[in-house]
Enzyme design. Sequence first.
Site, PDB file in Angstrom:
ATOM      1  N   HIS A   1       0.804  -1.222   0.000  1.00  0.00           N
ATOM      2  CA  HIS A   1       0.000   0.000   0.000  1.00  0.00           C
ATOM      3  C   HIS A   1       0.832   1.265   0.000  1.00  0.00           C
ATOM      4  O   HIS A   1       0.336   2.343   0.313  1.00  0.00           O
ATOM      5  CB  HIS A   1      -0.959   0.034   1.195  1.00  0.00           C
ATOM      6  CG  HIS A   1      -1.793  -1.212   1.331  1.00  0.00           C
ATOM      7  ND1 HIS A   1      -2.594  -1.678   0.320  1.00  0.00           N
ATOM      8  CD2 HIS A   1      -1.912  -2.100   2.339  1.00  0.00           C
ATOM      9  CE1 HIS A   1      -3.182  -2.790   0.715  1.00  0.00           C
ATOM     10  NE2 HIS A   1      -2.778  -3.078   1.930  1.00  0.00           N
TER      11      HIS A   1
ATOM     12  N   ARG B   1      -2.526  18.397   1.283  1.00  0.00           N
ATOM     13  CA  ARG B   1      -1.149  18.902   1.301  1.00  0.00           C
ATOM     14  C   ARG B   1      -0.541  18.688  -0.067  1.00  0.00           C
ATOM     15  O   ARG B   1      -1.167  18.121  -0.944  1.00  0.00           O
ATOM     16  CB  ARG B   1      -0.335  18.104   2.323  1.00  0.00           C
ATOM     17  CG  ARG B   1      -0.407  16.598   2.009  1.00  0.00           C
ATOM     18  CD  ARG B   1       0.492  15.767   2.894  1.00  0.00           C
ATOM     19  NE  ARG B   1       0.060  14.394   2.956  1.00  0.00           N
ATOM     20  CZ  ARG B   1       0.439  13.436   2.109  1.00  0.00           C
ATOM     21  NH1 ARG B   1       1.249  13.716   1.121  1.00  0.00           N
ATOM     22  NH2 ARG B   1       0.004  12.203   2.247  1.00  0.00           N
TER      23      ARG B   1
HETATM   24  P1  ADP Z   1       2.030  10.630  -0.681  1.00  0.00           P
HETATM   25  O1  ADP Z   1       0.687  10.231  -0.175  1.00  0.00           O
HETATM   26  O2  ADP Z   1       2.283  12.108  -0.637  1.00  0.00           O
HETATM   27  O3  ADP Z   1       2.392  10.014  -1.965  1.00  0.00           O
HETATM   28  P2  ADP Z   1       3.086   8.625   0.983  1.00  0.00           P
HETATM   29  O4  ADP Z   1       1.790   7.947   0.781  1.00  0.00           O
HETATM   30  O5  ADP Z   1       4.343   7.929   0.656  1.00  0.00           O
HETATM   31  O6  ADP Z   1       3.087  10.060   0.317  1.00  0.00           O
HETATM   32  O7  ADP Z   1       3.210   9.121   2.434  1.00  0.00           O
HETATM   33  C1  ADP Z   1       2.479   8.540   3.423  1.00  0.00           C
HETATM   34  C2  ADP Z   1       2.504   9.428   4.606  1.00  0.00           C
HETATM   35  O8  ADP Z   1       3.815   9.583   5.102  1.00  0.00           O
HETATM   36  C3  ADP Z   1       2.002  10.797   4.272  1.00  0.00           C
HETATM   37  O9  ADP Z   1       1.249  11.281   5.355  1.00  0.00           O
HETATM   38  C4  ADP Z   1       3.241  11.594   4.084  1.00  0.00           C
HETATM   39  O10 ADP Z   1       3.002  12.927   4.400  1.00  0.00           O
HETATM   40  C5  ADP Z   1       4.200  10.929   5.039  1.00  0.00           C
HETATM   41  N1  ADP Z   1       5.555  10.973   4.538  1.00  0.00           N
HETATM   42  C6  ADP Z   1       6.013  10.460   3.393  1.00  0.00           C
HETATM   43  N2  ADP Z   1       7.303  10.691   3.247  1.00  0.00           N
HETATM   44  C7  ADP Z   1       7.701  11.384   4.347  1.00  0.00           C
HETATM   45  C8  ADP Z   1       8.933  11.952   4.790  1.00  0.00           C
HETATM   46  N3  ADP Z   1      10.043  11.892   4.073  1.00  0.00           N
HETATM   47  N4  ADP Z   1       8.969  12.557   5.971  1.00  0.00           N
HETATM   48  C9  ADP Z   1       7.879  12.651   6.694  1.00  0.00           C
HETATM   49  N5  ADP Z   1       6.684  12.148   6.338  1.00  0.00           N
HETATM   50  C10 ADP Z   1       6.583  11.541   5.174  1.00  0.00           C
HETATM   51  P1  ADP Z   2      -3.352   5.790   3.153  1.00  0.00           P
HETATM   52  O1  ADP Z   2      -3.912   6.876   4.002  1.00  0.00           O
HETATM   53  O2  ADP Z   2      -2.534   4.847   3.917  1.00  0.00           O
HETATM   54  O3  ADP Z   2      -2.719   6.331   1.921  1.00  0.00           O
HETATM   55  P2  ADP Z   2      -5.513   4.881   1.396  1.00  0.00           P
HETATM   56  O4  ADP Z   2      -6.944   4.801   1.774  1.00  0.00           O
HETATM   57  O5  ADP Z   2      -5.130   5.988   0.501  1.00  0.00           O
HETATM   58  O6  ADP Z   2      -4.646   4.931   2.730  1.00  0.00           O
HETATM   59  O7  ADP Z   2      -5.089   3.491   0.759  1.00  0.00           O
HETATM   60  C1  ADP Z   2      -3.746   3.171   0.511  1.00  0.00           C
HETATM   61  C2  ADP Z   2      -3.661   2.119  -0.580  1.00  0.00           C
HETATM   62  O8  ADP Z   2      -4.364   0.922  -0.220  1.00  0.00           O
HETATM   63  C3  ADP Z   2      -4.286   2.528  -1.884  1.00  0.00           C
HETATM   64  O9  ADP Z   2      -3.399   3.292  -2.670  1.00  0.00           O
HETATM   65  C4  ADP Z   2      -4.627   1.192  -2.515  1.00  0.00           C
HETATM   66  O10 ADP Z   2      -3.508   0.605  -3.103  1.00  0.00           O
HETATM   67  C5  ADP Z   2      -5.020   0.345  -1.342  1.00  0.00           C
HETATM   68  N1  ADP Z   2      -6.483   0.378  -1.153  1.00  0.00           N
HETATM   69  C6  ADP Z   2      -7.174   1.258  -0.412  1.00  0.00           C
HETATM   70  N2  ADP Z   2      -8.487   1.009  -0.449  1.00  0.00           N
HETATM   71  C7  ADP Z   2      -8.642  -0.067  -1.231  1.00  0.00           C
HETATM   72  C8  ADP Z   2      -9.783  -0.849  -1.640  1.00  0.00           C
HETATM   73  N3  ADP Z   2     -10.990  -0.563  -1.218  1.00  0.00           N
HETATM   74  N4  ADP Z   2      -9.572  -1.901  -2.461  1.00  0.00           N
HETATM   75  C9  ADP Z   2      -8.321  -2.221  -2.869  1.00  0.00           C
HETATM   76  N5  ADP Z   2      -7.229  -1.550  -2.503  1.00  0.00           N
HETATM   77  C10 ADP Z   2      -7.368  -0.484  -1.689  1.00  0.00           C
END
Ligand code: ADP
Ligand code: ADP
Length: 661
Positions: free
Chosen positions: A235, A297
């Site tokens: 994920h 953000r």
């Molecule tokens: P994005 O959703 O911007 O693609 P990620 O899903 O990889 O980034 O990041 C998941 C969470 O971790 C987000 O809340 C992001 O702000 C935080 N995060 C990612 N990289 C960093 C970092 N280098 N330092 C602090 N927080 C981070």
């Molecule tokens: P986070 O806050 O950790 O980014 P998200 O809700 O954005 O959480 O989900 C992270 C990842 O998990 C998604 O990018 C996707 O790959 C997978 N995911 C989330 N929801 C689903 C779903 N309902 N079915 C399949 N994969 C999912």
Amino acid sequence: MFSKILIANRGEIACRVIRTARRLGVATVAVYSDADAGALHVQMADEAVRIGPAPVGESYLRGEAIIAAARASGAEAIHPGYGFLSENPDFVDQVTLAGLVFIGPSAASIRAMGLKDAAKRLMEKAGVPVVPGYHGEDQGLVLLAGKAREIGYPVLIKARAGGGGKGMRRVDSPDDFAEALSGARREAKAAFGDDAVLVEKYVEKPRHIEVQVFGDDHGGAVHLFERDCSAQRRHQKVIEEAPAPGMTAAMRKAMTDAAVKAAKAIGYSGAGTIEFIADASEGLKPDRFWFMEMNTRLQVEHPVTEMVTGVDLVEWQLRVAAGENLPKTQAEIELCGHAFEARLYAEDPSRNFLPAIGTLHHLDFPSQVLPGCLLRVETGVRAGDAISPFYDPMIAKMVVHGPDRASALAGLADALEATEIAGSVTNAAFLVALARDAEFAAGEVDTGLIARRQEALTASAEPTAETVARAALAASGAGEAAGSADPWSSLAGYAHFHPMARRVVLRRGEREIEALVAADAKGGFRIAADGATVTIRPGEGDKGQPRAGGVRPPRAARWPGNVTVFSDGAAFSFAVDDPFARAAEAEAGTASLRAPMPGLVKLVRAAAGDSVIKGQALLVLEAMKMEHTIAAPHDGVIAEIATEGAQITDGTVLVRFVETD
Ligand code: ADP
Ligand code: ADP
Ligand code: MG
């Protein structure tokens, strides 16, 4: 526009924001923890303020210290970057209360989207399609299990406060529900201090497609097209791209309309991302995508959007926060070409991506990629910087733009392959393998791709005979001169090379490799190791050499005690017996320190009469084309020390200590 802003972050994102601010003539204030006192973002900013010790809870998460730094330095606004305080509405309130501007959305917008369950309820009301599932307040096991059955397995349990892929469990059968639920709760409680969950339908052949949105304080809201972030591991995003492969006009219209509707529903101002999950089992269909969450953000992967739209999203953030209108109308925002971003991390794919730490002794990014492509390296580190255990182990984001997807992807693979990092293990070879994967190249991306291909993508190659030969050549000290016209001159000054063959011992794990390096008559070298003899012709493997048949010859880099060879995207490191370390050890406790081989005294950091402590750097010696720091083998007072610029032979006394008893 502001005249001075503070950046409440570190690493690549702090550097990224500073660059745009500088271009706009806005002065910058960096903040740093003790671990970052010498960091790149501190060096780049106009001013820097220390905010505390290394742990994030004592530095980058200390809102009050950051606000105090902003006020003391006269900054008018705070850019939060991503992570840390970027999605903390209480921080936004405090910033505003202090009379400063938060460069981001309002606290109310962040609150509205902060919890996934409330956000989904809100989006449902606004008419945005949401992932089918339960996102209510009641958290009893019986109720949740019943909802899971109604939704139909497989389901996904998600922490409502989740982020970074944490607190998530896929459940395939009712028998596993209770256990998965308690696992997700435990993880959520530990990571976010909130164990409430939602239960969603697990979407088949899921693709993560998100839309970049932007709003201003005057009711304006636009989208900047989509990004596909389906190349994920657990994920978490690994490679992102824009636009999404296989996107159709109808699908794009439906998605971007929904995203703008979502932003407008909360009167959103600033940069935001609406994340959707799409069911791609029968290609992309306008009725098969659903809202997952909104990130209020700037996103890690924002550069791919900038590459395909030509918009500087940080500039827009500053303008909008300063009260200006959106710089462009929807019709003025155009999509051009294709872009990829790969996240280069200090982590070990062969050990299940275990995060790594270490000093990046050798760090070299290419300055250009394949013709027609454009490369942008976003990093917060320089050679010699360390990846510490305190923060995210990201080394850089490699961003490549090309006229079409295939070119951009070839450019990405090439840029990654040309990158040289030694001192810490990295995921570079894994990223190269992914960029060259046939399924990925065909645009058949879904969030399960990496897991399906994991074995092939993380297979670690054994060094070839040529790789070993390169390492031995570099370790012998003659390698970098392999291209010079006269091979014998490259060995000049190294009297102990007589006869013109040198024995080196390399170690790779348990394996000890003995090699004999000899200059040949044609200006090249013959290296015998492991029962094979390899000839390296002059100039082969030099920097900038054009690639033959698409393959870059292996390149070697030396760093203290080691040689690393970069070949086909992989980095092979060998330990080399370090005569300097051995000499210092042998002389521990004696009154003088001798040079173990001839060289040049490059730098002297102590003077006669100085009291020094064991381990303190006394001078830097350049020998065998490499710099060696000579440290005090014990505490003592210096009686005599070599002079800077002196050419010394082996056995020369470099430092003499005042005799004591
Ligand atoms: P994005 O959703 O911007 O693609 P990620 O899903 O990889 O980034 O990041 C998941 C969470 O971790 C987000 O809340 C992001 O702000 C935080 N995060 C990612 N990289 C960093 C970092 N280098 N330092 C602090 N927080 C981070
Ligand atoms: P986070 O806050 O950790 O980014 P998200 O809700 O954005 O959480 O989900 C992270 C990842 O998990 C998604 O990018 C996707 O790959 C997978 N995911 C989330 N929801 C689903 C779903 N309902 N079915 C399949 N994969 C999912
Ligand atoms: Mg997400």
